[in-house]
Design a protein around this motif. Structure first.
Motif, PDB file in Angstrom:
ATOM      1  N   ASP A  60      22.294  24.383  63.374  1.00 59.23           N
ATOM      2  CA  ASP A  60      22.466  25.031  62.057  1.00 59.23           C
ATOM      3  C   ASP A  60      22.728  24.046  61.018  1.00 59.23           C
ATOM      4  O   ASP A  60      23.091  23.021  61.444  1.00 59.23           O
ATOM      5  CB  ASP A  60      23.605  26.146  62.305  1.00 59.23           C
ATOM      6  CG  ASP A  60      23.775  27.158  61.103  1.00 59.23           C
ATOM      7  OD1 ASP A  60      22.867  26.996  60.130  1.00 59.23           O
ATOM      8  OD2 ASP A  60      24.613  28.041  60.800  1.00 59.23           O
ATOM      9  N   GLU A  61      22.582  24.458  59.813  1.00 60.32           N
ATOM     10  CA  GLU A  61      22.661  23.310  58.840  1.00 60.32           C
ATOM     11  C   GLU A  61      23.910  23.783  57.779  1.00 60.32           C
ATOM     12  O   GLU A  61      23.903  25.065  57.512  1.00 60.32           O
ATOM     13  CB  GLU A  61      21.275  23.300  57.972  1.00 60.32           C
ATOM     14  CG  GLU A  61      20.084  22.710  58.389  1.00 60.32           C
ATOM     15  CD  GLU A  61      19.007  22.301  57.773  1.00 60.32           C
ATOM     16  OE1 GLU A  61      19.126  22.745  56.547  1.00 60.32           O
ATOM     17  OE2 GLU A  61      17.871  21.928  58.193  1.00 60.32           O
TER      18      GLU A  61
ATOM     19  N   ILE B 179      26.516  23.406  64.144  1.00 63.02           N
ATOM     20  CA  ILE B 179      25.968  22.457  62.982  1.00 63.02           C
ATOM     21  C   ILE B 179      26.087  20.997  63.421  1.00 63.02           C
ATOM     22  O   ILE B 179      25.312  20.209  63.257  1.00 63.02           O
ATOM     23  CB  ILE B 179      27.260  22.677  61.857  1.00 63.02           C
ATOM     24  CG1 ILE B 179      27.109  23.989  61.163  1.00 63.02           C
ATOM     25  CG2 ILE B 179      26.770  21.313  60.846  1.00 63.02           C
ATOM     26  CD1 ILE B 179      28.081  24.299  59.986  1.00 63.02           C
TER      27      ILE B 179
ATOM     28  N   ARG C  28      29.910  25.972  55.573  1.00 64.71           N
ATOM     29  CA  ARG C  28      29.068  26.931  55.933  1.00 64.71           C
ATOM     30  C   ARG C  28      29.363  28.369  55.710  1.00 64.71           C
ATOM     31  O   ARG C  28      30.368  28.850  56.151  1.00 64.71           O
ATOM     32  CB  ARG C  28      28.839  26.720  57.468  1.00 64.71           C
ATOM     33  CG  ARG C  28      27.458  27.425  58.009  1.00 64.71           C
ATOM     34  CD  ARG C  28      26.259  27.204  57.374  1.00 64.71           C
ATOM     35  NE  ARG C  28      24.999  27.863  57.987  1.00 64.71           N
ATOM     36  CZ  ARG C  28      24.258  28.865  57.185  1.00 64.71           C
ATOM     37  NH1 ARG C  28      24.678  29.166  56.306  1.00 64.71           N
ATOM     38  NH2 ARG C  28      23.294  29.331  57.725  1.00 64.71           N
TER      39      ARG C  28
ATOM     40  N   ASP D 166      26.062  24.307  54.203  1.00 68.26           N
ATOM     41  CA  ASP D 166      25.712  24.134  52.923  1.00 68.26           C
ATOM     42  C   ASP D 166      26.259  22.859  52.086  1.00 68.26           C
ATOM     43  O   ASP D 166      25.508  22.716  51.095  1.00 68.26           O
ATOM     44  CB  ASP D 166      26.595  25.359  52.291  1.00 68.26           C
ATOM     45  CG  ASP D 166      26.180  26.826  53.029  1.00 68.26           C
ATOM     46  OD1 ASP D 166      25.253  27.056  53.191  1.00 68.26           O
ATOM     47  OD2 ASP D 166      27.037  27.544  53.201  1.00 68.26           O
TER      48      ASP D 166
ATOM     49  N   ARG E  32      18.230  13.284  68.401  1.00 64.36           N
ATOM     50  CA  ARG E  32      19.651  14.003  68.397  1.00 64.36           C
ATOM     51  C   ARG E  32      20.023  14.263  69.642  1.00 64.36           C
ATOM     52  O   ARG E  32      20.991  14.309  70.220  1.00 64.36           O
ATOM     53  CB  ARG E  32      19.484  15.121  67.419  1.00 64.36           C
ATOM     54  CG  ARG E  32      20.864  15.842  67.223  1.00 64.36           C
ATOM     55  CD  ARG E  32      20.827  17.026  66.205  1.00 64.36           C
ATOM     56  NE  ARG E  32      19.933  18.153  66.676  1.00 64.36           N
ATOM     57  CZ  ARG E  32      18.729  18.408  66.002  1.00 64.36           C
ATOM     58  NH1 ARG E  32      18.381  17.878  64.842  1.00 64.36           N
ATOM     59  NH2 ARG E  32      18.178  19.318  66.464  1.00 64.36           N
TER      60      ARG E  32
ATOM     61  N   GLY F 106      21.079  14.592  59.593  1.00 64.98           N
ATOM     62  CA  GLY F 106      19.566  15.085  59.067  1.00 64.98           C
ATOM     63  C   GLY F 106      18.501  14.185  59.091  1.00 64.98           C
ATOM     64  O   GLY F 106      17.497  14.548  59.024  1.00 64.98           O
TER      65      GLY F 106
ATOM     66  N   GLY G  95      23.241  20.340  65.466  1.00 61.93           N
ATOM     67  CA  GLY G  95      21.875  20.249  64.487  1.00 61.93           C
ATOM     68  C   GLY G  95      21.037  21.724  64.937  1.00 61.93           C
ATOM     69  O   GLY G  95      19.965  21.837  64.341  1.00 61.93           O
TER      70      GLY G  95
ATOM     71  N   ARG H 208      28.682  15.939  55.002  1.00 61.44           N
ATOM     72  CA  ARG H 208      28.030  14.976  55.800  1.00 61.44           C
ATOM     73  C   ARG H 208      28.311  14.817  57.216  1.00 61.44           C
ATOM     74  O   ARG H 208      29.631  14.964  57.633  1.00 61.44           O
ATOM     75  CB  ARG H 208      28.079  13.538  55.030  1.00 61.44           C
ATOM     76  CG  ARG H 208      27.668  13.552  53.756  1.00 61.44           C
ATOM     77  CD  ARG H 208      27.836  12.221  53.125  1.00 61.44           C
ATOM     78  NE  ARG H 208      27.336  11.142  53.799  1.00 61.44           N
ATOM     79  CZ  ARG H 208      27.485   9.895  53.789  1.00 61.44           C
ATOM     80  NH1 ARG H 208      28.530   9.356  52.736  1.00 61.44           N
ATOM     81  NH2 ARG H 208      26.923   8.869  54.222  1.00 61.44           N
TER      82      ARG H 208
END
Length: 614
Positions: A412-413, A407, A360, A415, A434, A427, A410, A418
């Motif tokens: 934040d996502e 992250i 990230r 870059d 979640r 995802g 969930g 997995r």
């Protein structure tokens, strides 16, 4: 009075006005401090330690009532000084004070130079003299590039640098006494070690006395000559640091030492002090600690307890039934805890959480028109959490721990990379799915709970959002969960502001568990709590983990907590995982130099006593 005496306080009392009557914040406080001596004052929140310092500095809240038989500084009766005279002659000049959070003590709209030089210039020094003194002290407290830092604003400095600036500012007028109120609580363990070393060095070089206020017994063991233990507004025990902390006589001191995590084996329960601090409103009789003490009898509850000398210098304790060394209490509480080696618990091989090669990055710029640059907050991080396992993630501020947590939640996502949660790609999961798999518990329960909602509504909210339980059955389920986390049914109608910090954190845990998630993600859940409350919360989490088969990802900078609760540990630095392994291995035989530095920086009662003997 000794010719070497610097400060004497006799019979200090502080009462604060409340709607229910006066709150006796400090009662019968007496202390003596020699020139160049360091005194530590320890105790839980509300014990009166900070209020004692504020009374000495005349910084009490409006309406507070202060009385004392005597307050003398360098032989001078401070009670004879008017507020104006005290401000002109004593405060900030002969006695200086630094506080826990430097960001709230420094003015955000003024440069460091203006704030550091203001008092000297007001006292008649030229701007040049004051600036030279400020540069000297910034260099003395090891602030890098002092010239540039004088032009800086507080927000442009790190937490450790701001605290160093506060220390330098306090020394501008060469005070003979420095009062440090929790000066390292908000800092990372390595920065904390640096600040404590700096204070010890300055005290020795400048011949300055110090009063260090803290709730951390290990910090006291490494930093002061004598220690005083306070509870419920009263001093209960005082003496040489090594004597008090290695052979405590008061049950409360004994209990605090038993609450410290990291001494016993992984999974064992901490010796939490039962009960809560009693109300200090209205008249008080007997020993204030009696309601929580296993030794207390009718005499303890009805009679004022006089101090008993230990026969060692000025060491004393205020108790009718002093603790004998290595003797258990009547109900098994507050026994001495022997040092042990943490052993990883057996965990199932399947994993609740799997993260692989997570990256990230963020784009930032210096100033409004500066060139943008990239910061890699998480750099190819991989980890797993097995079923029923506790994985601790440790590291300093800025290491990437909390970004990684966001992250994994969930929020934040990444870059790249997995993440699988409960066997499914994160995802592909809806927010509702979640939330049923992972729930967070944050550092500050007050900011994570809605202050306008009663506890019952807060805990029931996840059930309502997910439609997991019919409305008619929610209250009963909430009551059961509150009772399971150790809260009485009556708090269901209370608001967060009416609860203590430990009670609020129990509410946050109840809310997180109401949906029965597989994984609990705890981000510094005990760092804002007193050591005795921390012990209760850690015991609770271990009990709940065993009962519900929970997995836990525990983010912390407290190595003692890691030793107490973790099966495995991950060490992060600069966004990267630099070491990973069984907690029993990593914490006793670290392979990476950064891990070794973290461990060496942790204040330790045992190490302090060993070094003193050596």
């Amino acid at each position: 009075m000794s010719t070497n005496s610097l400060l004497q306080i006799e019979g200090l009392n502080v009462a604060l006005p409340t709607s229910g009557g006066p709150l006796h914040a400090v009662r019968g406080m007496s202390l003596a401090l020699e020139r160049g001596e360091a005194l530590g004052i320890v105790g839980e929140s509300g014990s009166g330690k900070s209020m004692t310092a504020l009374a000495l500095m005349r910084l009490l809240p409006d309406g507070a009532e202060l009385s004392a038989r005597a307050i003398r500084y360098q032989g001078e009766d401070l009670g004879a000084l008017s507020d104006a005279g005290f401000a002109a002659q004593i405060a900030g000049r002969r006695i200086a004070m630094i506080f826990q959070e430097p960001m709230t003590s420094l003015n955000p709209v003024y440069t460091i130079e203006r704030q550091m030089t203001e008092l000297m210039i007001r006292d008649g020094s030229s701007p040049r003299q004051a600036r030279e003194r400020a540069l000297y002290l910034l260099d003395r407290v090891k602030v890098p590039d002092p010239v540039q830092r004088l032009r800086s604003y507080p927000h442009q400095l790190s937490g450790g640098q701001r605290q160093r600036v506060m220390i330098a500012m306090a020394l501008m007028t060469e005070p003979q006494l420095l009062i440090a109120d929790e000066p390292t609580t908000a800092l990372d363990v390595t920065v904390q070690a640096q600040i404590l070393d700096l204070l010890a060095e300055l005290r020795q070089d400048l011949g300055m006395a110090m009063i260090l206020i803290t709730h951390d017994l290990a910090v006291v063991a490494n930093a002061v000559d004598r220690v005083m233990v306070m509870y419920g507004g009263q001093p209960l025990e005082s003496g040489a640091t090594r004597t008090v902390l290695s052979d405590p006589r008061h049950p409360y001191t004994h209990g605090l030492l038993g609450c410290a995590p990291g001494k016993s084996a992984r999974g064992s329960r901490l010796n939490a002090i039962p009960g809560i601090v009693p109300s200090l409103i209205g008249p008080q009789r007997g020993c204030i600690f009696a309601p929580r003490c296993a030794w207390a009898d009718a005499q303890c509850r009805s009679e004022d307890i006089a101090a008993t000398q230990r026969g060692i210098d000025d060491d004393w304790y205020r108790c009718l039934h002093p603790v004998e060394k290595n003797v258990m209490s009547r109900d098994g509480h507050m026994a001495p805890v022997e040092a042990g080696i943490s052993v990883a618990a057996d965990v199932q091989s399947d994993s609740v959480l799997v993260a692989r090669d997570v990256v990230r990055t963020f784009t930032q710029r210096k100033g409004l028109f500066g060139q943008p640059f990239t910061v890699r907050a998480v750099d190819h991080a991989s980890l797993e959490v097995g079923r029923g396992e506790t994985l601790a993630v440790v590291g300093e501020s800025g290491s990437g721990k909390s970004t990684l947590a966001r992250i994994l939640l969930g929020l934040d996502e990444p870059d790249q990379g997995r993440i699988r949660l409960g066997g499914q790609e994160i995802g592909t999961l809806s927010p509702q799915s979640r939330a049923r798999l992972v729930q967070p518990v944050f550092q500050d329960p007050y900011s994570s709970l809605n202050p306008r909602r009663p506890v019952g509504d807060i805990v029931a909210r996840p059930l309502a959002l997910h439609g997991a339980v019919p409305a008619a059955e929610r209250r009963a389920q909430v009551v059961r969960m509150l009772e399971r986390v150790g809260l009485p049914k009556r708090v269901i109608n209370s608001f967060p502001g009416q609860l203590s910090g430990g009670q609020r954190q129990r509410v946050a845990i109840a809310r997180a568990l109401i949906l029965r998630p597989q994984l609990l993600l705890c981000d510094e859940p005990t760092s804002a709590l007193d050591v005795s409350v921390q012990a209760q919360i850690l015991n609770l989490l271990q009990d709940l983990q065993e009962e519900f088969g929970l997995s836990m990802l525990f983010i912390t900078h407290d190595i003692g907590v890691v030793r107490q609760i973790a099966d495995r540990v991950v060490v992060m630095r600069g966004g990267r995982i630099v070491e990973e392994g069984l907690a029993s291995t990593v914490l006793t035989r670290p392979a990476h130099e950064y891990t070794a530095l973290l461990l060496d920086s942790v204040p330790s009662l045992e190490r302090a006593f060993t070094e003193a003997v050596a």
